[in-house]
Scaffold this motif. Structure first.
Motif, PDB file in Angstrom:
ATOM      1  N   ARG A   1     -12.507   5.337  -3.128  1.00  0.00           N
ATOM      2  CA  ARG A   1     -12.497   3.829  -2.389  1.00  0.00           C
ATOM      3  C   ARG A   1     -11.886   3.052  -3.410  1.00  0.00           C
ATOM      4  O   ARG A   1     -11.329   1.297  -2.697  1.00  0.00           O
ATOM      5  CB  ARG A   1     -14.452   3.766  -2.103  1.00  0.00           C
ATOM      6  CG  ARG A   1     -14.705   4.224  -0.836  1.00  0.00           C
ATOM      7  CD  ARG A   1     -13.428   4.235   0.180  1.00  0.00           C
ATOM      8  NE  ARG A   1     -13.965   5.618   0.826  1.00  0.00           N
ATOM      9  CZ  ARG A   1     -12.369   5.954   2.007  1.00  0.00           C
ATOM     10  NH1 ARG A   1     -11.101   4.937   2.406  1.00  0.00           N
ATOM     11  NH2 ARG A   1     -12.380   6.994   2.606  1.00  0.00           N
TER      12      ARG A   1
ATOM     13  N   SER B   1      -8.556  -2.445  -3.685  1.00  0.00           N
ATOM     14  CA  SER B   1      -7.616  -2.722  -5.321  1.00  0.00           C
ATOM     15  C   SER B   1      -8.160  -4.092  -6.097  1.00  0.00           C
ATOM     16  O   SER B   1      -7.689  -4.882  -5.505  1.00  0.00           O
ATOM     17  CB  SER B   1      -6.287  -2.625  -5.563  1.00  0.00           C
ATOM     18  OG  SER B   1      -5.338  -1.578  -4.424  1.00  0.00           O
TER      19      SER B   1
ATOM     20  N   ASP C   1      -6.670   2.038   8.136  1.00  0.00           N
ATOM     21  CA  ASP C   1      -7.425   1.601   8.006  1.00  0.00           C
ATOM     22  C   ASP C   1      -6.683   0.355   7.179  1.00  0.00           C
ATOM     23  O   ASP C   1      -5.978  -0.002   7.130  1.00  0.00           O
ATOM     24  CB  ASP C   1      -6.846   2.250   6.751  1.00  0.00           C
ATOM     25  CG  ASP C   1      -7.401   4.187   7.060  1.00  0.00           C
ATOM     26  OD1 ASP C   1      -8.602   4.385   7.739  1.00  0.00           O
ATOM     27  OD2 ASP C   1      -6.983   5.261   5.911  1.00  0.00           O
TER      28      ASP C   1
ATOM     29  N   TRP D   1       0.959  -1.398   0.167  1.00  0.00           N
ATOM     30  CA  TRP D   1      -0.073   0.149   0.359  1.00  0.00           C
ATOM     31  C   TRP D   1       0.681   1.042   0.045  1.00  0.00           C
ATOM     32  O   TRP D   1       1.004   1.225   0.863  1.00  0.00           O
ATOM     33  CB  TRP D   1      -0.975   0.055   0.947  1.00  0.00           C
ATOM     34  CG  TRP D   1      -1.939   1.398   1.634  1.00  0.00           C
ATOM     35  CD1 TRP D   1      -2.077   2.078  -0.276  1.00  0.00           C
ATOM     36  CD2 TRP D   1      -2.906   0.337   2.031  1.00  0.00           C
ATOM     37  NE1 TRP D   1      -3.284   2.306   0.363  1.00  0.00           N
ATOM     38  CE2 TRP D   1      -4.325   1.586   1.556  1.00  0.00           C
ATOM     39  CE3 TRP D   1      -3.443   0.414   3.162  1.00  0.00           C
ATOM     40  CZ2 TRP D   1      -5.379   2.365   2.193  1.00  0.00           C
ATOM     41  CZ3 TRP D   1      -4.724   0.230   3.509  1.00  0.00           C
ATOM     42  CH2 TRP D   1      -5.848   1.409   3.272  1.00  0.00           C
TER      43      TRP D   1
ATOM     44  N   LYS E   1      -7.431  -2.026   3.620  1.00  0.00           N
ATOM     45  CA  LYS E   1      -7.628  -2.418   2.047  1.00  0.00           C
ATOM     46  C   LYS E   1      -7.540  -4.162   1.500  1.00  0.00           C
ATOM     47  O   LYS E   1      -7.170  -4.536   2.657  1.00  0.00           O
ATOM     48  CB  LYS E   1      -6.143  -1.751   1.256  1.00  0.00           C
ATOM     49  CG  LYS E   1      -6.049  -2.006  -0.452  1.00  0.00           C
ATOM     50  CD  LYS E   1      -5.440  -1.275  -0.969  1.00  0.00           C
ATOM     51  CE  LYS E   1      -3.848  -2.215  -0.698  1.00  0.00           C
ATOM     52  NZ  LYS E   1      -3.763  -3.473  -1.744  1.00  0.00           N
TER      53      LYS E   1
ATOM     54  N   CYS F   1      -8.309   7.481   0.247  1.00  0.00           N
ATOM     55  CA  CYS F   1      -7.573   6.102   0.613  1.00  0.00           C
ATOM     56  C   CYS F   1      -6.606   6.485   0.467  1.00  0.00           C
ATOM     57  O   CYS F   1      -5.279   4.984   0.931  1.00  0.00           O
ATOM     58  CB  CYS F   1      -7.612   4.768  -0.158  1.00  0.00           C
ATOM     59  SG  CYS F   1      -9.161   4.263  -0.121  1.00  0.00           S
TER      60      CYS F   1
ATOM     61  N   CYS G   1     -11.207   0.197   1.322  1.00  0.00           N
ATOM     62  CA  CYS G   1     -10.203   1.012   0.232  1.00  0.00           C
ATOM     63  C   CYS G   1     -10.099  -0.544  -0.193  1.00  0.00           C
ATOM     64  O   CYS G   1      -9.890  -1.725  -0.184  1.00  0.00           O
ATOM     65  CB  CYS G   1      -9.534   1.375   0.867  1.00  0.00           C
ATOM     66  SG  CYS G   1      -9.332   3.140   1.264  1.00  0.00           S
TER      67      CYS G   1
ATOM     68  N   ARG H   1      -4.697   4.517  -6.936  1.00  0.00           N
ATOM     69  CA  ARG H   1      -5.277   4.415  -5.076  1.00  0.00           C
ATOM     70  C   ARG H   1      -5.523   6.132  -5.431  1.00  0.00           C
ATOM     71  O   ARG H   1      -5.080   6.905  -5.559  1.00  0.00           O
ATOM     72  CB  ARG H   1      -4.672   4.025  -4.413  1.00  0.00           C
ATOM     73  CG  ARG H   1      -5.235   4.465  -2.790  1.00  0.00           C
ATOM     74  CD  ARG H   1      -3.881   3.821  -2.184  1.00  0.00           C
ATOM     75  NE  ARG H   1      -2.818   3.294  -2.413  1.00  0.00           N
ATOM     76  CZ  ARG H   1      -1.824   4.886  -1.832  1.00  0.00           C
ATOM     77  NH1 ARG H   1      -3.207   5.293  -0.949  1.00  0.00           N
ATOM     78  NH2 ARG H   1      -0.857   5.405  -1.507  1.00  0.00           N
ATOM     79  N   SER H   2      -7.039   6.162  -4.950  1.00  0.00           N
ATOM     80  CA  SER H   2      -7.435   7.804  -4.499  1.00  0.00           C
ATOM     81  C   SER H   2      -6.950   8.188  -3.551  1.00  0.00           C
ATOM     82  O   SER H   2      -6.644   7.675  -2.806  1.00  0.00           O
ATOM     83  CB  SER H   2      -9.087   7.347  -4.489  1.00  0.00           C
ATOM     84  OG  SER H   2      -9.261   7.030  -3.543  1.00  0.00           O
TER      85      SER H   2
END
Length: 263
Positions: free
Chosen positions: A165, A125, A99, A21, A101, A262, A123, A258-259
């Protein structure tokens, strides 16, 4: 309090990663099983072979003790959306502070939606394997073009409803042409970019039949079982020596999938 059964199904842990990440120090939790049969699979033994999960109490203790200095947890596989109780598991992980993912192939959009219902801050991927017409080819016949269009269509709609997300990525397997990649990119919902991941020549892992993609600079995954001995009682061997020493960037330059939400 009754906890998610997913705690009892974690097959491996990477205690510290700077590359799963980007921009975050995270721990990676691995589940087994997959609903695809991609010839380019780089981790076939985790995806397809049965393995012994780690002790649930040890997994919970690890997550609780490391949460205070981690920036995130990454939940991956295999295909984590096959795991019973995933939505509750993600919410319980997130309650520790960092957080979360989830890496997914997008073939179970209903589970991704359940995760967001339980934890709106999650989040994702999502790997878009190919244009819909080529899904049978790149997934070992596990998904038809119609199924791919329907399921990824739901994922794209979900991403449009939850800005920031979702990130989308494609591994440049030999079956894909530049035209294919352009078609994938054009299918994404507005405001989303496609991260292109390099493909490395398949090599079979020890004890496996057939060829599967080797670890590559994007995934940092080693072929084979990812139950790291550090998380087996009494075994002092750590996993870091098995990690691929490639560059830390997850996305190709200029393709930050990735936004900001996130990050």
């Amino acid at each position: 309090m009754t906890l998610s059964p997913a705690w009892e199904l974690v097959r491996g842990i990477e205690p510290m990663s700077f590359c799963d990440w980007p921009g975050r120090l995270c721990a990676v939790l691995f589940f087994g099983g997959c609903n695809l049969r991609c010839p380019s699979c780089h981790n076939a033994s985790l995806a397809f072979a049965k393995g012994t999960p780690l002790p649930a109490a040890s997994v919970r203790a690890f997550a609780a003790s490391h949460a205070k200095w981690l920036d995130g947890f990454v939940v991956t596989g295999g295909e984590p959306t096959l795991t019973p109780g995933l939505a509750a598991f993600v919410a319980e992980l997130a309650s520790l502070g960092p957080d979360v993912k989830i890496d997914s192939n997008g073939m179970r959009p209903d589970v991704l939606e359940m995760v967001l219902d339980r934890h709106p801050g999650a989040c994702f991927s999502v790997d878009v394997k190919a244009p819909f017409a080529k899904y049978g080819l790149v997934t070992g016949g596990a998904v038809t073009p119609a199924e791919a269009a329907a399921r990824l269509g739901e994922v794209f709609a979900l991403a449009a409803r939850h800005p920031g997300r979702f990130a989308f990525r494609t591994t440049l397997v030999p079956e894909l042409s530049p035209t294919d990649v352009r078609e994938i990119r054009e299918a994404l919902p507005p405001g989303h970019t496609l991260a292109e991941q390099p493909f490395r020549k398949p090599t079979p892992s020890k004890g496996e039949e057939g060829s599967h993609a080797d670890t590559d600079p994007e995934t940092r995954r080693v072929p084979g079982n990812l139950v790291h001995p550090t998380h087996r009682p009494g075994d002092p061997q750590g996993p870091q020596g098995q990690r691929h020493p490639g560059p830390a960037a997850l996305h190709a330059p200029g393709a930050q999938g990735r936004s900001q939400a996130c990050r």
